[in-house]
Design a protein around this motif. Sequence first.
Motif, short mmCIF file in Angstrom:
data_model
loop_
_atom_site.label_atom_id
_atom_site.label_comp_id
_atom_site.label_asym_id
_atom_site.label_seq_id
_atom_site.Cartn_x
_atom_site.Cartn_y
_atom_site.Cartn_z
N SER A 53 0.84 -1.37 0.10
CA SER A 53 -0.04 -0.06 0.02
C SER A 53 0.87 1.28 0.06
CB SER A 53 -0.93 0.11 1.39
OG SER A 53 -1.82 -1.04 0.98
N CYS A 54 2.16 1.18 0.04
CA CYS A 54 2.88 2.44 -0.14
C CYS A 54 3.53 2.56 -1.48
CB CYS A 54 4.11 2.18 1.09
SG CYS A 54 3.63 2.25 2.82
N LEU A 56 2.71 4.46 -3.77
CA LEU A 56 2.07 5.56 -4.12
C LEU A 56 2.32 6.14 -5.54
CD1 LEU A 56 -0.17 7.78 -3.83
CD2 LEU A 56 1.58 9.09 -2.44
N ARG A 89 -4.02 10.57 -0.93
CA ARG A 89 -2.52 10.71 -0.99
C ARG A 89 -2.15 11.26 -2.57
NH1 ARG A 89 0.15 5.48 -0.01
NH2 ARG A 89 -1.79 4.45 -0.20
N TYR A 185 1.51 4.49 4.96
CA TYR A 185 0.54 5.14 4.20
C TYR A 185 -0.88 5.63 5.04
CZ TYR A 185 -1.64 0.49 4.71
OH TYR A 185 -2.34 -0.86 5.13
#
Length: 271
Positions: A53-54, A56, A89, A185
Motif C-alpha cells: 500500500s505504500c 504511491l 494521497r 500510508y
Amino acid sequence: RLAILLHGWEGSVDSNYLLATADTLFRSGYDVARLNFRDHGNTHGLNSGVFHSCRLDEVVAGVAEIIKRERPSRVGLAGFSLGGNFALRVACRANELPLPLSRVVSVCPVIVPANALDMMENGWALYRHYFVRKWQRSLARKQSLWPALYDFRDEMKMSSLTDMTTSLVERYTEFDTVEQYLDGYAVAGDRLLQLAAPTTIISAADDPVVPTSDLDLLPQIPNLDLIKTRYGGHCGFLDTFSVHSWIEPQIVRLFEYNHEKQSDHEHTAAA
C-alpha cells in the motif's frame, strides 16, 4: 469530463461497486477510467514486485498517464476503502498531474492502517476470513507467475491478517518493521495538509473496518469536507428502499457541485 476510479484492497476494476459507480457517472456524461492496482485484477504478471500500500508513485503515475492520454477539460477522482486512501494521497500530489483535479471523493478511506488492521483482525470473523482467502488466492497467482522470486507457502498456512502482513513486509518490502510500513500510508494528523484539490471524505459510523474515531484525527482545513452517515457499513450505503447504493449519485453530485461553484466564480470574475 473525466472520472477516475480506484478500487479497494483485493478488489479490481471489475468489482461491482466500481462498475456501478462507473455506470452512474457514464450515464451522467462522464468518461470513466478505472485503474487496477498492481497485483489486482489480472495484473499479477505485469510487474515482478509484489503489491503493497505504500506504492504511491506508480498510482500517481497511472493517474497522470490517464489524464495525459484523455486530455479532459476537468478531472474527478474517487476511491473506495484502500482506494480512498490512495485517492487522498494522490490529491496531496496533484501538482504532479498534467491537469489539476477538480474534485476528489474518498469513500470509507483507511485513515490509520494499524487501526483498520486491528478492526479486521478482531472484528467480524467473516470479514477476516474473506480477506485472508482472497489475499491467499492473489499470492498463489503471483507465485505461479514468478516462481523464482516468491514462495508463499508459509503465508498460505496463516489465518491471521496481522501475521500475513508482518511476514510479507519483512520478507518482500523495504520496510524494517510492520509498524513502519503501516505508518507509511497513514493519512491522519498533518499528512493531508498538502491537499491540492477540493476533497470530500464520506464515512459511516457503523463501518466495521475503519474506526469512526479515526475521523477525529483528520485535519480541519478548507480543502477537506467530511460527510458522516449513521449507517452505511464499509462502502455499502444501500438505499433504504432499493438494492442500489446511495453513494453513486452522491459522487456525481459532488463532482457537479464543484463544477457549479467553479462556473459561478468564473462568471462573477468575468462580470
